[in-house]
Scaffold this motif. Structure first.
Motif, mmCIF file in Angstrom:
data_model
loop_
_atom_site.group_PDB
_atom_site.id
_atom_site.type_symbol
_atom_site.label_atom_id
_atom_site.label_comp_id
_atom_site.label_asym_id
_atom_site.label_seq_id
_atom_site.Cartn_x
_atom_site.Cartn_y
_atom_site.Cartn_z
ATOM 1 N N SER A 52 43.149 39.727 38.929
ATOM 2 C CA SER A 52 42.071 39.615 39.904
ATOM 3 C C SER A 52 42.243 38.291 40.629
ATOM 4 C CB SER A 52 40.705 39.680 39.208
ATOM 5 O OG SER A 52 39.654 39.832 40.154
ATOM 6 N N ARG A 53 41.372 38.044 41.595
ATOM 7 C CA ARG A 53 41.405 36.745 42.275
ATOM 8 C C ARG A 53 40.100 36.472 42.982
ATOM 9 N NH1 ARG A 53 45.856 38.239 46.925
ATOM 10 N NH2 ARG A 53 46.712 39.338 45.165
ATOM 11 N N TYR A 54 39.898 35.194 43.261
ATOM 12 C CA TYR A 54 38.838 34.765 44.165
ATOM 13 C C TYR A 54 39.421 34.761 45.563
ATOM 14 C CZ TYR A 54 36.330 32.943 40.051
ATOM 15 O OH TYR A 54 35.676 32.808 38.848
ATOM 16 N N HIS A 55 38.550 34.898 46.557
ATOM 17 C CA HIS A 55 39.010 34.892 47.949
ATOM 18 C C HIS A 55 37.850 34.494 48.858
ATOM 19 C CE1 HIS A 55 41.143 36.072 51.582
ATOM 20 N NE2 HIS A 55 40.057 36.713 51.949
ATOM 21 N N GLY A 56 38.192 33.856 49.964
ATOM 22 C CA GLY A 56 37.235 33.645 51.042
ATOM 23 C C GLY A 56 36.056 32.768 50.686
ATOM 24 N N HIS A 57 36.281 31.724 49.927
ATOM 25 C CA HIS A 57 35.176 30.825 49.588
ATOM 26 C C HIS A 57 34.560 30.263 50.869
ATOM 27 C CE1 HIS A 57 33.738 26.689 48.149
ATOM 28 N NE2 HIS A 57 32.857 27.572 47.714
ATOM 29 N N GLU A 58 33.260 30.461 51.012
ATOM 30 C CA GLU A 58 32.517 29.947 52.162
ATOM 31 C C GLU A 58 31.468 28.969 51.657
ATOM 32 O OE1 GLU A 58 31.264 32.673 55.204
ATOM 33 O OE2 GLU A 58 32.713 34.178 54.515
ATOM 34 N N PRO A 59 31.827 27.660 51.597
ATOM 35 C CA PRO A 59 30.907 26.666 51.030
ATOM 36 C C PRO A 59 29.553 26.623 51.735
ATOM 37 C CG PRO A 59 33.058 25.675 51.470
ATOM 38 C CD PRO A 59 33.085 27.070 52.023
ATOM 39 N N GLU A 60 29.547 26.787 53.070
ATOM 40 C CA GLU A 60 28.281 26.716 53.812
ATOM 41 C C GLU A 60 27.350 27.878 53.473
ATOM 42 O OE1 GLU A 60 31.183 29.129 56.003
ATOM 43 O OE2 GLU A 60 31.328 27.117 55.142
ATOM 44 N N ARG A 61 27.911 29.025 53.103
ATOM 45 C CA ARG A 61 27.103 30.182 52.695
ATOM 46 C C ARG A 61 26.953 30.252 51.178
ATOM 47 N NH1 ARG A 61 28.608 35.684 55.437
ATOM 48 N NH2 ARG A 61 26.611 36.131 54.493
ATOM 49 N N ARG A 62 27.679 29.367 50.472
ATOM 50 C CA ARG A 62 27.686 29.358 48.998
ATOM 51 C C ARG A 62 28.048 30.749 48.470
ATOM 52 N NH1 ARG A 62 26.771 25.289 46.238
ATOM 53 N NH2 ARG A 62 25.796 26.344 44.477
ATOM 54 N N GLU A 63 29.189 31.255 48.994
ATOM 55 C CA GLU A 63 29.617 32.615 48.680
ATOM 56 C C GLU A 63 31.120 32.639 48.445
ATOM 57 O OE1 GLU A 63 27.826 36.138 50.819
ATOM 58 O OE2 GLU A 63 29.817 36.150 51.737
ATOM 59 N N VAL A 64 31.556 33.502 47.546
ATOM 60 C CA VAL A 64 32.975 33.743 47.304
ATOM 61 C C VAL A 64 33.144 35.221 46.949
ATOM 62 C CG1 VAL A 64 33.058 33.255 44.792
ATOM 63 C CG2 VAL A 64 35.058 32.717 46.236
ATOM 64 N N GLU A 65 34.323 35.728 47.192
ATOM 65 C CA GLU A 65 34.658 37.110 46.842
ATOM 66 C C GLU A 65 35.471 37.141 45.562
ATOM 67 O OE1 GLU A 65 37.402 40.786 48.605
ATOM 68 O OE2 GLU A 65 36.963 39.070 49.885
ATOM 69 N N ILE A 66 35.248 38.168 44.757
ATOM 70 C CA ILE A 66 36.141 38.522 43.662
ATOM 71 C C ILE A 66 36.740 39.869 44.042
ATOM 72 C CG2 ILE A 66 36.318 39.252 41.252
ATOM 73 C CD1 ILE A 66 34.048 37.311 40.586
ATOM 74 N N GLY A 67 38.055 39.961 43.971
ATOM 75 C CA GLY A 67 38.691 41.211 44.361
ATOM 76 C C GLY A 67 40.134 41.301 43.915
ATOM 77 N N TRP A 68 40.816 42.325 44.444
ATOM 78 C CA TRP A 68 42.209 42.596 44.099
ATOM 79 C C TRP A 68 42.341 42.833 42.594
ATOM 80 C CZ3 TRP A 68 40.733 39.377 47.931
ATOM 81 C CH2 TRP A 68 41.315 39.536 49.173
ATOM 82 N N THR A 69 41.321 43.430 41.995
ATOM 83 C CA THR A 69 41.256 43.580 40.545
ATOM 84 C C THR A 69 41.851 44.911 40.109
ATOM 85 O OG1 THR A 69 39.198 42.292 40.563
ATOM 86 C CG2 THR A 69 39.690 43.557 38.563
ATOM 87 N N PHE A 70 42.652 44.848 39.065
ATOM 88 C CA PHE A 70 43.057 46.081 38.391
ATOM 89 C C PHE A 70 43.171 45.798 36.901
ATOM 90 C CE2 PHE A 70 47.371 44.382 38.447
ATOM 91 C CZ PHE A 70 47.974 44.942 37.326
ATOM 92 N N VAL A 71 42.972 46.849 36.123
ATOM 93 C CA VAL A 71 43.103 46.806 34.670
ATOM 94 C C VAL A 71 43.932 48.023 34.264
ATOM 95 C CG1 VAL A 71 41.839 46.926 32.479
ATOM 96 C CG2 VAL A 71 40.863 45.653 34.399
ATOM 97 N N VAL A 72 44.834 47.851 33.317
ATOM 98 C CA VAL A 72 45.657 48.971 32.853
ATOM 99 C C VAL A 72 44.769 50.050 32.242
ATOM 100 C CG1 VAL A 72 47.742 47.578 32.502
ATOM 101 C CG2 VAL A 72 46.124 47.892 30.605
#
Length: 183
Positions: free
Chosen positions: A80-100
């Protein structure tokens, strides 16, 4: 304000989440080369070596990507990974996740989400998840862990023309009981 640590090592009862490195390529590709994992995903051919290599290389380059290590066996079981951290909105994405698939239906997805959410909420107030419109498996998983679907469908250059839903998890709701959904 200091930049957050986007690649800590996070340790749960059964899974260790650690930074992705270029050395992980052979084992992570072996884990992700199962077509069933990607069947309802917007990138349904990600199980192929060229597509998975693009996914993998972008993860390493992002300096925000992780691999999931099964603590009992030491084997890589997803990413998985974090993406698109937006400090001014205090928001981040978690995505690109896979599990076997051997870890589907059990505690693994909840455990990795809890570990990543706990860490993300040390520097943001909202975590978002982009989920492909046809990816019913991930939509169901997001609902189970307390994700709230934003109104509408969304597209972005990064994801091509595939429409996505955005699910969000708010820090205050998470801390007031939502965390129990991913425990």
């Amino acid at each position: 304000m200091a930049q957050p640590d986007f690649q800590p090592t996070l340790i749960g009862p059964t899974v260790m989440i650690r930074p992705m490195s270029s050395d992980d390529w052979p084992e992570l590709f072996a884990a992700g080369s199962d077509p069933e994992i990607w069947k309802v995903h917007p990138r349904a051919n990600r199980y192929t070596e060229p597509e998975f290599k693009t996914y993998f290389d972008s993860g390493v380059a992002s300096k925000m990507a992780f691999v999931f290590v099964d603590r009992a066996t030491g084997r890589l079981i997803g990413s998985s990974r974090y993406h698109g951290h937006e400090p001014e909105r205090r928001e981040v994405e978690i995505g690109w996740t896979f599990v076997v698939r051997s870890h589907w239906g059990g505690p693994t997805n909840r455990e990795v989400k809890r570990l990543m959410l706990d860490h993300a909420f040390s520097f943001v107030d909202t975590v978002i998840f982009w989920v492909g419109e046809a990816n019913w498996r991930s939509q169901g998983a997001m609902t189970k862990i307390g994700g709230i679907k934003r109104d509408g469908l969304f597209t972005r250059e990064l994801s091509g023309t595939t429409p996505h839903f955005i699910f969000e998890i708010d820090k205050s709701r998470y801390q007031q009981g939502g965390r129990a959904l991913v425990a």
